[in-house]
Enzyme design. Structure first.
Site, short mmCIF file in Angstrom:
data_model
loop_
_atom_site.label_atom_id
_atom_site.label_comp_id
_atom_site.label_asym_id
_atom_site.label_seq_id
_atom_site.Cartn_x
_atom_site.Cartn_y
_atom_site.Cartn_z
N LYS A 123 29.72 68.98 81.00
CA LYS A 123 28.69 68.42 80.11
C LYS A 123 27.96 67.28 80.83
O LYS A 123 26.74 67.24 80.88
CB LYS A 123 29.32 67.88 78.84
CG LYS A 123 28.42 66.96 78.01
CD LYS A 123 29.07 66.46 76.74
CE LYS A 123 29.87 65.22 76.95
NZ LYS A 123 29.13 63.96 76.98
N ASN A 124 28.73 66.36 81.43
CA ASN A 124 28.12 65.16 81.99
C ASN A 124 27.41 65.42 83.30
O ASN A 124 26.63 64.59 83.76
CB ASN A 124 29.17 64.04 82.13
CG ASN A 124 29.58 63.54 80.75
OD1 ASN A 124 28.94 63.87 79.75
ND2 ASN A 124 30.65 62.78 80.70
N CYS A 146 27.07 52.39 69.99
CA CYS A 146 27.70 53.67 69.60
C CYS A 146 29.16 53.33 69.34
O CYS A 146 29.61 52.21 69.51
CB CYS A 146 27.55 54.69 70.70
SG CYS A 146 28.66 54.41 72.05
N ARG A 203 27.04 49.43 75.10
CA ARG A 203 26.37 50.32 76.08
C ARG A 203 24.95 49.88 76.41
O ARG A 203 23.99 50.59 76.21
CB ARG A 203 26.43 51.76 75.57
CG ARG A 203 27.86 52.16 75.27
CD ARG A 203 28.04 53.61 74.99
NE ARG A 203 28.02 54.39 76.23
CZ ARG A 203 28.18 55.72 76.22
NH1 ARG A 203 28.34 56.36 75.10
NH2 ARG A 203 28.15 56.39 77.36
N PRO A 204 24.80 48.66 76.93
CA PRO A 204 23.47 48.17 77.33
C PRO A 204 22.92 48.96 78.52
O PRO A 204 23.60 49.83 79.07
CB PRO A 204 23.74 46.72 77.72
CG PRO A 204 25.17 46.65 78.04
CD PRO A 204 25.85 47.69 77.22
N ASP A 257 37.36 58.92 80.01
CA ASP A 257 37.14 60.05 79.09
C ASP A 257 38.40 60.87 78.85
O ASP A 257 38.39 61.78 78.03
CB ASP A 257 36.04 60.97 79.63
CG ASP A 257 34.69 60.29 79.58
OD1 ASP A 257 33.74 60.83 80.17
OD2 ASP A 257 34.59 59.22 78.97
N ARG A 270 29.96 68.36 70.39
CA ARG A 270 29.07 67.79 71.41
C ARG A 270 29.61 68.07 72.81
O ARG A 270 28.87 68.21 73.76
CB ARG A 270 28.95 66.27 71.23
CG ARG A 270 28.25 65.85 69.98
CD ARG A 270 27.98 64.36 70.00
NE ARG A 270 27.37 63.95 71.27
CZ ARG A 270 27.14 62.68 71.58
NH1 ARG A 270 27.45 61.72 70.72
NH2 ARG A 270 26.60 62.35 72.73
C1 EPZ Z 1 28.93 58.22 81.53
O1 EPZ Z 1 28.36 57.33 80.58
C2 EPZ Z 1 29.50 59.38 80.71
N1 EPZ Z 1 28.42 60.03 79.97
C3 EPZ Z 1 30.55 58.87 79.74
O2 EPZ Z 1 31.11 60.00 79.07
C4 EPZ Z 1 31.66 58.19 80.54
O3 EPZ Z 1 32.62 57.66 79.66
C5 EPZ Z 1 31.05 57.07 81.39
O4 EPZ Z 1 30.01 57.60 82.25
C6 EPZ Z 1 32.08 56.38 82.28
O5 EPZ Z 1 32.65 57.32 83.14
C7 EPZ Z 1 27.58 60.86 80.62
O6 EPZ Z 1 27.70 61.08 81.83
C8 EPZ Z 1 26.52 61.51 79.81
P1 EPZ Z 1 28.47 53.87 82.54
P2 EPZ Z 1 27.46 56.08 81.09
O7 EPZ Z 1 27.04 53.50 82.72
O8 EPZ Z 1 26.66 56.49 82.26
C9 EPZ Z 1 28.55 49.41 80.90
C10 EPZ Z 1 31.73 61.30 77.24
O9 EPZ Z 1 32.66 61.19 76.43
N2 EPZ Z 1 27.13 49.39 81.29
O10 EPZ Z 1 29.29 54.18 83.75
O11 EPZ Z 1 26.76 55.53 79.91
C11 EPZ Z 1 28.79 50.33 79.71
O12 EPZ Z 1 28.54 49.63 78.51
C12 EPZ Z 1 30.92 60.09 77.64
O13 EPZ Z 1 31.41 62.37 77.80
C13 EPZ Z 1 26.43 48.18 81.22
O14 EPZ Z 1 26.97 47.14 80.85
O15 EPZ Z 1 28.62 55.09 81.55
C14 EPZ Z 1 30.25 50.69 79.87
O16 EPZ Z 1 31.05 49.66 79.34
C15 EPZ Z 1 31.36 58.85 76.89
N3 EPZ Z 1 25.11 48.17 81.56
C16 EPZ Z 1 30.43 50.76 81.39
O17 EPZ Z 1 29.33 50.01 81.95
C17 EPZ Z 1 24.46 49.30 81.97
O18 EPZ Z 1 23.25 49.23 82.29
C18 EPZ Z 1 30.39 52.17 81.95
O19 EPZ Z 1 29.15 52.70 81.65
C19 EPZ Z 1 25.18 50.52 82.03
C20 EPZ Z 1 26.52 50.54 81.68
#
Ligand code: EPZ
Length: 422
Positions: free
Chosen positions: A22-23, A118, A123-124, A308, A400
């Site tokens: 999916k991701n 969410c 998730r900023p 995840d 999803r």
């Molecule tokens: C991806 O989300 C995945 N989603 C998530 O899977 C997964 O949990 C996550 O990576 C971590 O591996 C998709 O790929 C569609 P991040 P993403 O940016 O890209 C913080 C699922 O269940 N952060 O690595 O949004 C954020 O808040 C989903 O399939 C900032 O602070 O994850 C989080 O605490 C859930 N500022 C951490 O970093 C930013 O600009 C990791 O986020 C971006 C992120």
């Protein structure tokens, strides 16, 4: 809303076919915005998130067609008609923010809603915006939307990420392929989905090196051609189904599973006494002798233990021998499955980002509530071995990220059915 009913107690035996990730698919689909030529993705998973991404891309003017019962997605974006990703769609699926980088690279502008909070955290998008500003974009937050412009196009730069954000790495990687000059991403995310995205972009003529490491170098090109690309196996679905026989007993072969996608996870399974065997077609998992042993888990960016799979691992540890400590370091609120597991008799104490799980002999079935994608599947896993009936409500979360979970588990002997809402 549909619910899923699981009656515990059946051992599992047989094969489960693992779908495309999916991701990975959610990052690959926006790639169509980078070229006027056709992009065809194969091995795509049949999930509601994929349909949501299709709707978003169509709202921008792209053509998206699901073929072969959704296992193939054909995309093309000759002339875009919009560069705006609306709140109602981004709110539903955060991955919608992955159109930001491609739209900036292709059209020089984008208006993308902030996703809003969410279930699992705030998730900023600060890492995304800082990274794209380093390439020359001007981004302003107005009425909940990021208004981004790149007058005169994007220019390559050295971009250090404060955290190895998966989405920010993906947005930056896609934008940099068409930027003028070279870009270096430092502290890049190393997830297999990043490598899959880079290999698709390379097929299209992008010049990318170092994907899968913390330092990715991209040499911008003038244009990208089309391509046909197979989506990589879903390592999170893989880990989820590997846990099913560990919890319920028996032996299951996950077809398409690759050890290199789940190394840290398998290390923890083996420490818990689980046997994992590489076969010709995938990974075979059996619970060696009796209850698994307790293990401690810390979630980290790849190649560490994936966040995840934290909820699913907790479901297994609820009936392991001994006490386990799980530390969630990626998201600030990702233990919502704990109170639901406690309704089933699990002994869990949550303090901030740490959950302590004391294994009990057996859980008891109960009506439970799904709160996010991975929490909902962890409740189904817990129900596989619980005494009696577990009813997991609000399974739209589940749909999803998991295609036909009741069919896949039912086919290996689980007593599981979906109850359509009347
Ligand atoms: C991806 O989300 C995945 N989603 C998530 O899977 C997964 O949990 C996550 O990576 C971590 O591996 C998709 O790929 C569609 P991040 P993403 O940016 O890209 C913080 C699922 O269940 N952060 O690595 O949004 C954020 O808040 C989903 O399939 C900032 O602070 O994850 C989080 O605490 C859930 N500022 C951490 O970093 C930013 O600009 C990791 O986020 C971006 C992120």
């Amino acid at each position: 809303m549909d619910s899923i009913i699981v009656n515990g107690g059946s051992e599992l035996h047989g094969q489960i076919h693992i779908a495309g990730a999916k991701n990975a698919a959610l990052a690959l689909m926006p790639v169509t915005l980078l070229t006027e030529e056709p992009l065809t993705l194969t091995n795509t998973p049949r999930l509601s998130d994929i349909r949501t991404m299709s709707q978003l891309l169509q709202s921008l003017g792209a053509e998206v067609t699901a073929l072969n019962d959704g296992r193939v997605v054909a995309l093309s974006s000759h002339g875009l008609t919009s560069t705006r990703a609306d709140y109602d769609i981004v709110r539903k699926m955060r991955a919608s923010n992955l159109v930001l980088g491609p739209l900036l690279a292709r059209e020089g502008r984008a208006v993308v809603s902030l996703p809003g909070g969410c279930a699992i955290g705030a998730r900023p998008m600060d890492i995304h915006t800082t990274a794209l500003e380093a390439l020359g974009a001007e981004i302003e937050l107005k009425d909940g939307y990021l208004h981004a412009e790149a007058r005169g196009g994007l220019k390559g730069a050295v971009v250090p990420l404060r955290f190895a954000s998966v989405g920010a790495t993906e947005n930056l990687l896609m934008a940099a392929t068409l930027a003028k000059g070279s870009t270096v991403i430092e502290n890049a995310a190393r997830e297999p989905e990043i490598v899959d995205l880079a290999s698709c972009l390379r097929r299209m003529g992008a010049q990318i090196e170092g994907d899968g490491t913390s330092r990715i170098e991209i040499q911008g090109v003038d244009r990208l051609s089309g391509a046909t690309h197979p989506v990589v196996t879903d390592r999170i679905e893989l880990g989820t189904y590997m846990l099913a026989p560990v919890i319920a007993g028996g032996e299951v072969e996950c077809v398409g599973g690759r050890l290199d996608l789940v190394t840290a996870f398998v290390e923890k399974l083996e420490a818990a006494g689980v046997e994992v065997e590489e076969t010709q077609v995938g990974l075979k998992v059996r619970r060696a002798n009796g209850r698994p042993s307790a293990v401690d888990v810390v979630t980290e960016p790849f190649p560490g233990f994936p966040t995840d799979l934290q909820a699913q691992m907790m479901a297994m540890l609820c009936t392991a021998e001994g006490t386990s400590v799980l530390e969630e370091r990626i998201f600030e609120n990702r233990f919502m499955h704990a109170p639901e597991l406690m309704r089933m008799g699990a002994d869990i104490e949550v303090h901030g980002g740490t959950a302590t799980v004391k294994g009990v002999e057996r859980l008891k079935g109960a009506p439970v509530m799904a709160t996010d994608l991975r929490a909902s599947v962890s409740l189904i896993l817990a129900g596989l071995a619980a005494e009696g009936e577990t009813q997991v409500n609000r399974v739209y979360h589940l749909d999803r990220g998991y295609e036909h979970v009741e069919e896949k588990l039912g086919a290996v002997g689980a007593r599981i059915e979906r109850v359509k809402e009347r």
